[in-house]
Design an enzyme around this catalytic site. Structure first.
Site, PDB file in Angstrom:
ATOM      1  N   ASP A 196      58.185  35.952  80.753  1.00  0.00           N
ATOM      2  CA  ASP A 196      57.963  35.424  82.096  1.00  0.00           C
ATOM      3  C   ASP A 196      59.224  34.707  82.536  1.00  0.00           C
ATOM      4  O   ASP A 196      59.607  33.698  81.957  1.00  0.00           O
ATOM      5  CB  ASP A 196      56.767  34.465  82.115  1.00  0.00           C
ATOM      6  CG  ASP A 196      56.526  33.913  83.509  1.00  0.00           C
ATOM      7  OD1 ASP A 196      56.452  34.704  84.455  1.00  0.00           O
ATOM      8  OD2 ASP A 196      56.424  32.681  83.648  1.00  0.00           O
ATOM      9  N   GLU A 210      57.980  41.161  84.406  1.00  0.00           N
ATOM     10  CA  GLU A 210      57.321  41.215  85.690  1.00  0.00           C
ATOM     11  C   GLU A 210      58.256  41.886  86.691  1.00  0.00           C
ATOM     12  O   GLU A 210      59.462  41.735  86.600  1.00  0.00           O
ATOM     13  CB  GLU A 210      57.088  39.772  86.137  1.00  0.00           C
ATOM     14  CG  GLU A 210      55.806  39.517  86.825  1.00  0.00           C
ATOM     15  CD  GLU A 210      55.654  38.026  87.050  1.00  0.00           C
ATOM     16  OE1 GLU A 210      54.669  37.651  87.647  1.00  0.00           O
ATOM     17  OE2 GLU A 210      56.525  37.240  86.631  1.00  0.00           O
ATOM     18  N   CYS A 266      43.551  33.976  82.936  1.00  0.00           N
ATOM     19  CA  CYS A 266      43.486  33.460  81.567  1.00  0.00           C
ATOM     20  C   CYS A 266      43.881  34.583  80.614  1.00  0.00           C
ATOM     21  O   CYS A 266      43.351  35.689  80.686  1.00  0.00           O
ATOM     22  CB  CYS A 266      42.072  32.975  81.252  1.00  0.00           C
ATOM     23  SG  CYS A 266      41.844  32.577  79.508  1.00  0.00           S
ATOM     24  N   CYS A 311      40.540  35.333  78.139  1.00  0.00           N
ATOM     25  CA  CYS A 311      39.325  36.031  78.525  1.00  0.00           C
ATOM     26  C   CYS A 311      39.424  36.757  79.851  1.00  0.00           C
ATOM     27  O   CYS A 311      38.535  37.504  80.235  1.00  0.00           O
ATOM     28  CB  CYS A 311      38.151  35.050  78.582  1.00  0.00           C
ATOM     29  SG  CYS A 311      38.334  33.831  79.891  1.00  0.00           S
ATOM     30  N   CYS A 339      41.454  27.057  81.053  1.00  0.00           N
ATOM     31  CA  CYS A 339      40.473  28.070  81.425  1.00  0.00           C
ATOM     32  C   CYS A 339      39.089  27.440  81.533  1.00  0.00           C
ATOM     33  O   CYS A 339      38.658  26.717  80.634  1.00  0.00           O
ATOM     34  CB  CYS A 339      40.456  29.200  80.402  1.00  0.00           C
ATOM     35  SG  CYS A 339      39.264  30.478  80.799  1.00  0.00           S
ATOM     36  N   CYS A 357      36.616  29.981  78.873  1.00  0.00           N
ATOM     37  CA  CYS A 357      36.671  29.917  77.412  1.00  0.00           C
ATOM     38  C   CYS A 357      37.343  28.643  76.891  1.00  0.00           C
ATOM     39  O   CYS A 357      37.421  28.427  75.681  1.00  0.00           O
ATOM     40  CB  CYS A 357      37.361  31.148  76.840  1.00  0.00           C
ATOM     41  SG  CYS A 357      39.111  31.219  77.240  1.00  0.00           S
ATOM     42  N   ASP A 416      53.566  28.800  81.763  1.00  0.00           N
ATOM     43  CA  ASP A 416      54.478  29.951  81.675  1.00  0.00           C
ATOM     44  C   ASP A 416      54.170  30.823  80.464  1.00  0.00           C
ATOM     45  O   ASP A 416      54.305  32.038  80.504  1.00  0.00           O
ATOM     46  CB  ASP A 416      55.930  29.470  81.624  1.00  0.00           C
ATOM     47  CG  ASP A 416      56.327  28.744  82.893  1.00  0.00           C
ATOM     48  OD1 ASP A 416      55.750  29.061  83.951  1.00  0.00           O
ATOM     49  OD2 ASP A 416      57.186  27.848  82.835  1.00  0.00           O
TER      50      ASP A 416
HETATM   51 ZN   LIG Z   1      39.647  32.051  79.311  1.00  0.00          ZN
END
Ligand SMILES: [Zn+2]
Length: 458
Positions: free
Chosen positions: A204, A292, A360, A363, A379, A382, A389
């Protein structure tokens, strides 16, 4: 010659228009009547006009014999390409940024460079290495001594694995560089055991840290941003101030300008060295490098605006642009693209619309709003807590895809063509939209006025 021919044709069109024809009809009427001279025509005319100092004939370049003829030929070839690029860009055949009307090179402004190539028919190549240390350029240039050793190149050429195509000599700061273009036949290597074991890495790109890595390198997930330009800014300011205090045309001004140029060149060299080290590490350590898709031109667009519609926060945006360009994201990608093919690895690109920061990596839950000030991703599904980053880097590693064409012929740089966007360039231009991926809440002023200035319609 090109510009003159174009202007003559344009004048004829204008005359027809005054007789009552429409622009389109006038063009159709004149179709095929005029030709823009290309390299052979220009070279022929040049041979007539150049003169010759040895025979006492005056002309535009009586000194031409001191220079290999290829210098002129390459320049005419470049002019052909400049013309084609402008025309293709104008007619919408060429994607990417608008290409302006061809301009002449300018002393003190343009990069000082020339290119030499071979006569393919001659059995013995004129351009060649003499040992590890000397490069034969031919003509009055004879041979030049190299600063570094050209041992790897010498080995490739002497074993017949590489054929020298051309040499470009250019000035950077106070140094002269010879860049040797070779045709090399090589097998694309298989990934090494280490590359296979390490698998895929997500990168990233950012400004706080130059890169966040999904897999640590030397035990670190974050690569520091070296900010070479900022570190040199004090010295640059001083040198530039000294330059501005000199008198135009003076010897001191020339020396002061050379000092400024030298500093800028140093910064460029530092940046290049840093990026080369990083990209080589990444491409030789991992089987796949995922990044990216960034729209660097869009990200660094000036906020200046127009006279009627001035932009906001212009200087802060200019500073941000400087920082972005100092970190050279496009160069990072370019190097990754060709080096992955050299070392048997692949590059994978994540779509620029993928919300890599907001998703996330555990998940797949998406945070609808994530202010830039929040450095940690939490998150709600989860309970994963992770550096923002690093979370993005993991998403990039997980969701990036190897470009379809890139798998077939790796490394020619053909896999991802920087000039081919997913949107037609004409559509893009007319709608005024620019696919850009940026997180920083920077002012996005109106697009700056175009600098390209075709004097007339083609
Ligand atoms: Zn998550």
């Amino acid at each position: 010659m090109k510009k003159d021919a174009h202007q003559r044709w344009r004048d004829e069109v204008d005359i027809l228009i005054t007789t009552g024809l429409s622009e389109k009809d006038a063009r159709t009427r004149l179709k095929g009547t005029s030709k823009i001279p290309n390299k052979p025509d220009v070279y022929k005319a040049f041979q007539h006009l150049r003169g010759d100092a040895a025979q006492g004939i005056d002309g535009i370049a009586p000194w031409h014999a001191e220079i290999p003829t290829y210098v002129f030929q390459s320049a005419f070839q470049d002019a052909d390409r400049a013309w084609k690029n402008w025309l293709d860009s104008y007619t919408g055949k060429r994607a990417g940024r608008r290409v302006g009307y061809p301009r002449f090179k300018k002393k003190f402004r343009s990069r000082d460079s020339f290119r030499l190539h071979h006569d393919a028919k001659k059995p013995k190549p004129a351009l060649r290495l003499e040992g590890y240390r000397r490069l034969r350029l031919g003509g009055a240039l004879k041979t030049v001594r190299l600063h570094g050793s050209a041992k790897p190149l010498h080995r490739l050429v002497s074993s017949g694995r590489a054929v020298v195509q051309s040499v470009t000599v250019s000035r950077g700061g106070t140094r002269w560089y010879a860049s040797v273009l070779c045709k090399v036949e090589t097998d694309v290597p298989d990934p090494t055991h280490r590359q296979k074991a390490n698998g895929r890495i997500g990168l990233d790109w950012g400004l706080n840290h130059l890169a966040a890595l999904s897999t640590p390198l030397d035990g670190h997930h974050l690569v520091d941003n070296p900010r070479h330009l900022r570190h040199a800014s004090k010295r640059l300011t001083k040198a530039q101030r000294a330059l501005s205090r000199t008198q135009k045309g003076s010897a001191r001004r020339r020396r002061a300008a050379a000092r400024v140029g030298k500093l800028h060149h140093l910064v460029a060299e530092q940046r290049a060295t840093f990026l080369h080290t990083l990209t080589k590490r990444l491409t030789t350590t991992f089987a796949c490098v995922a990044i990216e898709d960034l729209n660097v031109a869009g990200m660094t667009r000036s906020a200046r605006g127009t006279v009627q519609l001035p932009g906001k926060n212009v200087s802060s945006k200019a500073g941000l642009n400087r920082s972005i360009l100092d970190a050279a994201p496009a160069e990072l990608r370019r190097q990754l693209e060709y080096k992955t093919s050299w070392y048997g690895s692949h590059i994978a690109i994540l779509d620029r619309w993928f919300p890599s920061s907001k998703t996330c990596s555990g998940c797949g839950w998406r945070n609808p709003s994530l202010p830039l000030s929040e450095r940690e991703f939490v998150c709600a599904e989860c309970g994963l807590r992770l550096d923002r980053d690093l979370n993005a880097a993991r998403n990039i590693a997980a969701h990036a895809e190897v470009p379809a064409s890139g798998t077939g012929a790796p490394g020619r740089g053909e896999s991802v063509n920087a000039r081919g966007g997913c949107v037609s360039p004409r559509l893009l231009r007319e709608s005024g939209q620019h696919p850009s991926k940026r997180e920083d809440a920077a002012p996005s002023g109106p697009a700056p006025p175009r600098r390209s200035n075709p004097p007339t319609f083609p």
